[in-house]
Scaffold this active site. Structure first.
Site, PDB file in Angstrom:
ATOM      1  N   ASP A   1     -19.853  25.851 -17.443  1.00 39.54           N
ATOM      2  CA  ASP A   1     -21.056  25.272 -16.416  1.00 39.54           C
ATOM      3  C   ASP A   1     -22.118  26.021 -15.758  1.00 39.54           C
ATOM      4  O   ASP A   1     -21.886  27.363 -15.431  1.00 39.54           O
ATOM      5  CB  ASP A   1     -19.963  24.220 -15.592  1.00 39.54           C
ATOM      6  CG  ASP A   1     -19.726  25.235 -13.634  1.00 39.54           C
ATOM      7  OD1 ASP A   1     -20.178  25.892 -13.574  1.00 39.54           O
ATOM      8  OD2 ASP A   1     -18.493  24.526 -14.294  1.00 39.54           O
TER       9      ASP A   1
ATOM     10  N   TYR B   1     -10.121  31.683 -16.494  1.00 40.67           N
ATOM     11  CA  TYR B   1      -9.437  31.154 -15.881  1.00 40.67           C
ATOM     12  C   TYR B   1      -7.883  31.481 -15.848  1.00 40.67           C
ATOM     13  O   TYR B   1      -7.327  32.330 -16.687  1.00 40.67           O
ATOM     14  CB  TYR B   1      -8.210  29.450 -16.963  1.00 40.67           C
ATOM     15  CG  TYR B   1      -9.636  28.524 -16.556  1.00 40.67           C
ATOM     16  CD1 TYR B   1     -10.995  28.649 -15.720  1.00 40.67           C
ATOM     17  CD2 TYR B   1      -9.709  27.228 -17.347  1.00 40.67           C
ATOM     18  CE1 TYR B   1     -11.775  27.812 -16.228  1.00 40.67           C
ATOM     19  CE2 TYR B   1     -10.806  26.340 -17.596  1.00 40.67           C
ATOM     20  CZ  TYR B   1     -11.890  26.518 -17.199  1.00 40.67           C
ATOM     21  OH  TYR B   1     -12.566  25.408 -16.452  1.00 40.67           O
TER      22      TYR B   1
ATOM     23  N   LYS C   1     -20.813  18.171 -18.233  1.00 38.85           N
ATOM     24  CA  LYS C   1     -21.856  19.447 -16.965  1.00 38.85           C
ATOM     25  C   LYS C   1     -23.439  19.145 -17.215  1.00 38.85           C
ATOM     26  O   LYS C   1     -23.083  18.871 -18.745  1.00 38.85           O
ATOM     27  CB  LYS C   1     -21.330  20.702 -17.561  1.00 38.85           C
ATOM     28  CG  LYS C   1     -19.873  20.905 -17.228  1.00 38.85           C
ATOM     29  CD  LYS C   1     -19.623  20.713 -16.196  1.00 38.85           C
ATOM     30  CE  LYS C   1     -17.446  20.848 -16.058  1.00 38.85           C
ATOM     31  NZ  LYS C   1     -17.449  20.479 -14.596  1.00 38.85           N
TER      32      LYS C   1
ATOM     33  N   ASP D   1     -21.431  15.857 -13.597  1.00 34.87           N
ATOM     34  CA  ASP D   1     -21.387  16.768 -13.609  1.00 34.87           C
ATOM     35  C   ASP D   1     -21.970  18.355 -13.084  1.00 34.87           C
ATOM     36  O   ASP D   1     -22.671  19.225 -13.774  1.00 34.87           O
ATOM     37  CB  ASP D   1     -19.406  17.952 -13.706  1.00 34.87           C
ATOM     38  CG  ASP D   1     -18.915  18.760 -12.091  1.00 34.87           C
ATOM     39  OD1 ASP D   1     -19.191  19.010 -11.331  1.00 34.87           O
ATOM     40  OD2 ASP D   1     -17.788  18.796 -12.300  1.00 34.87           O
TER      41      ASP D   1
ATOM     42  N   ASN E   1     -21.621  20.716 -10.378  1.00 35.05           N
ATOM     43  CA  ASN E   1     -20.577  21.919  -9.627  1.00 35.05           C
ATOM     44  C   ASN E   1     -22.212  22.525  -8.899  1.00 35.05           C
ATOM     45  O   ASN E   1     -22.108  24.084  -9.024  1.00 35.05           O
ATOM     46  CB  ASN E   1     -20.574  22.655 -11.169  1.00 35.05           C
ATOM     47  CG  ASN E   1     -19.804  22.521 -12.303  1.00 35.05           C
ATOM     48  OD1 ASN E   1     -19.893  21.755 -12.995  1.00 35.05           O
ATOM     49  ND2 ASN E   1     -18.214  22.645 -11.602  1.00 35.05           N
TER      50      ASN E   1
ATOM     51  N   GLU F   1     -20.677  14.411 -10.147  1.00 37.54           N
ATOM     52  CA  GLU F   1     -20.241  14.897  -8.573  1.00 37.54           C
ATOM     53  C   GLU F   1     -20.381  16.038  -8.503  1.00 37.54           C
ATOM     54  O   GLU F   1     -21.738  17.127  -9.663  1.00 37.54           O
ATOM     55  CB  GLU F   1     -19.288  15.338 -10.119  1.00 37.54           C
ATOM     56  CG  GLU F   1     -18.067  16.721  -9.604  1.00 37.54           C
ATOM     57  CD  GLU F   1     -16.578  16.068 -10.920  1.00 37.54           C
ATOM     58  OE1 GLU F   1     -16.645  15.466 -11.346  1.00 37.54           O
ATOM     59  OE2 GLU F   1     -16.042  17.568 -10.664  1.00 37.54           O
TER      60      GLU F   1
ATOM     61  N   ASP G   1      -8.441  17.383  -5.023  1.00 39.68           N
ATOM     62  CA  ASP G   1      -7.499  19.351  -5.778  1.00 39.68           C
ATOM     63  C   ASP G   1      -6.015  20.009  -5.451  1.00 39.68           C
ATOM     64  O   ASP G   1      -6.336  20.264  -3.807  1.00 39.68           O
ATOM     65  CB  ASP G   1      -8.954  20.519  -5.639  1.00 39.68           C
ATOM     66  CG  ASP G   1      -8.527  21.474  -6.703  1.00 39.68           C
ATOM     67  OD1 ASP G   1      -9.073  21.956  -7.767  1.00 39.68           O
ATOM     68  OD2 ASP G   1      -7.088  22.219  -6.725  1.00 39.68           O
TER      69      ASP G   1
ATOM     70  N   GLU H   1      -8.619  13.240 -13.325  1.00 36.69           N
ATOM     71  CA  GLU H   1      -9.524  14.452 -14.657  1.00 36.69           C
ATOM     72  C   GLU H   1      -8.224  14.807 -15.937  1.00 36.69           C
ATOM     73  O   GLU H   1      -7.995  14.837 -15.011  1.00 36.69           O
ATOM     74  CB  GLU H   1     -10.078  16.200 -14.627  1.00 36.69           C
ATOM     75  CG  GLU H   1     -10.507  16.161 -15.564  1.00 36.69           C
ATOM     76  CD  GLU H   1     -12.439  17.549 -14.311  1.00 36.69           C
ATOM     77  OE1 GLU H   1     -11.934  17.840 -13.494  1.00 36.69           O
ATOM     78  OE2 GLU H   1     -12.919  18.060 -15.130  1.00 36.69           O
TER      79      GLU H   1
END
Ligand SMILES: [Mg+2]
Length: 451
Positions: free
Chosen positions: A25, A33, A231, A259, A261, A285, A334, A392
């Site tokens: 993004d 990750y 994004k 989004d 970010n 977002e 989250d 999501e």
């Protein structure tokens, strides 16, 4: 028979997702990750011969999500909490889980590192969530059902109301939960039959080509999703082109959220979203810094698109202010950013008090698996509604989990296995441990050969 937590393991686990630009993004162009992962071992035998039985006792699994470098810092923070767990009676009840949450978030010395924000707070969240995984397994229920089976009084006892009572008192929380008591069983049945609404971010990563974006957007609609997300925030002309292509691909009836970010200052957000508004984005977002409550209120007032935030919101106090200031249209909890189930329960109650729908952040690694339990619990026992609410969904890395998220026709299927769906497969942990796992060793060897 002794029933104690006997050991506490921490793993630094990373996946080389930056190689495919999955997850890219405007602020995070190359995420690997990662999970700082904790296992609570116990001497409680698993009579059901469940997935943990090979190691002796039932285990609790939890984790924080990061995007690569720094995951070792998170793992070290989790490890500082070891003395609170090893030798402790296994947590089983609301009272046990409330006590553990308070101890972990109010350690008199560790608290200096926050208070109640950042790495140390997320570490507490990983351990709290591991304890919930353990307690739900001991109760033989998935976490959403375990929570939804508690009385309003037990649920209120889980929440730390410190700093909240100007917006939400324990009495008001009790009223909200009591109001949702009738119909709990019917809603749980409906959830098992129909699943919970989801949206997908898979088409919209910033690093994807236009063709890939259009193909994946069409695929998402064919798969039954009624909302996708793109994004934005790299370049305005690119965003206008991409949003126009996506709108053309999915038609007028599918929601498209965007989004940023945290990419923009307030004036940039207003200008950018005014330009994107003709393509009817469902929400913007993270338009700006997650700490900027008044900035979010200004973005909301300055352009026509609804505002969402939360995945980087540090704690319940910031959520309280976002709601008090009328700064958000959607609250995006989250599961692994704040201090676990307990603090997310506080946020769900705040959102219910202010009548703002909760649309959780997920994706990452394992975040879909965790947060589905919180939304399902919210539907059954807090807000009592799934109108205008979606979780999501990102189709990455689920294969590494023992009880992966199941999506059918654009909806999350209600988990049936005991626990928090948090258990990563032992072979996945072994292969992705950083830096010694086989996945990382192979990359090191390739790099060295190329020199
Ligand atoms: Mg986001």
């Amino acid at each position: 028979m002794s029933q104690t937590v006997t050991d506490f393991e921490v793993h630094d686990i990373r996946f080389p997702t930056s190689e495919q630009l999955d997850g890219s993004d405007a602020m995070n162009p190359d995420p690997d990750y990662s999970a700082a992962y904790v296992v609570l071992r116990t001497d409680v035998q698993d009579r059901t011969d469940g997935p943990d039985s090979g190691n002796g006792g039932i285990e609790g699994h939890g984790f924080c999500f990061t995007i690569g470098r720094g995951n070792e810092v998170m793992a070290a923070a989790i490890d500082t909490l070891r003395p609170y767990l090893v030798g402790r009676p296994v947590p089983r009840t609301a009272a046990d889980l409330a006590a553990l949450h308070r101890e972990l978030t109010h350690d008199s010395q560790l608290r200096w590192l926050g208070p109640e924000k950042g790495v140390m707070h997320m570490a507490a969240g990983a351990v709290v969530n591991a304890a919930w995984d353990l307690a739900a397994k001991l109760a033989g229920r998935p976490v959403w059902e375990f929570l939804a089976g508690m009385t309003p009084e037990e649920l209120v006892s889980l929440v730390d109301f410190r700093y909240l009572t100007d917006a939400l008192t324990p009495e008001e929380a009790l009223e909200i939960l009591r109001a949702a008591e009738p119909g709990r069983a019917e809603r749980a049945e409906r959830l098992r039959a129909e699943g919970y609404p989801a949206y997908t971010t898979s088409p919209g990563w910033l690093g994807y080509s236009d063709d890939k974006l259009v193909g994946l957007a069409k695929e998402a609609v064919a798969d039954g999703f009624t909302q996708i997300k793109l994004k934005v925030g790299g370049s305005l002309s690119d965003d206008v082109r991409r949003l126009a292509l996506a709108r053309e691909a999915v038609g007028p009836d599918i929601r498209i959220a965007v989004d940023a970010n945290q990419r923009w200052d307030v004036s940039d957000a207003v200008e950018w979203m005014t330009a994107l508004a003709p393509y009817d984005p469902h929400w913007i977002e993270e338009p700006t810094s997650p700490d900027d409550i008044l900035g979010h209120a200004a973005v909301r007032a300055g352009q026509p698109v609804k505002v969402a935030t939360g995945e980087h919101v540090a704690n319940r106090v910031v959520f309280k202010q976002l709601l008090q200031a009328g700064a958000v249209d959607f609250v995006q909890i989250d599961a692994a950013r704040v201090a676990g189930v307990n603090e997310n329960l506080a946020i769900l109650l705040l959102a219910a008090k202010y009548g703002v729908p909760v649309c959780p952040h997920a994706g990452g690694v394992g975040l879909c698996e965790l947060v589905q339990h919180l939304s399902m619990f919210d539907y059954v026992a807090v807000s009592g509604s799934w109108d205008n609410r979606v979780i999501e969904y990102v189709d990455h890395l689920h294969e590494h989990f023992a009880d992966p998220t199941v999506i059918e026709s654009g909806r999350y299927t209600a988990p049936g296995s005991p626990g928090f769906s948090a258990r990563m497969l032992p072979e996945s942990i072994a292969a992705h441990r950083y830096p010694e796992g086989a996945v990382w060793q192979a990359r090191r060897t390739t790099e060295e050969a190329g020199r």
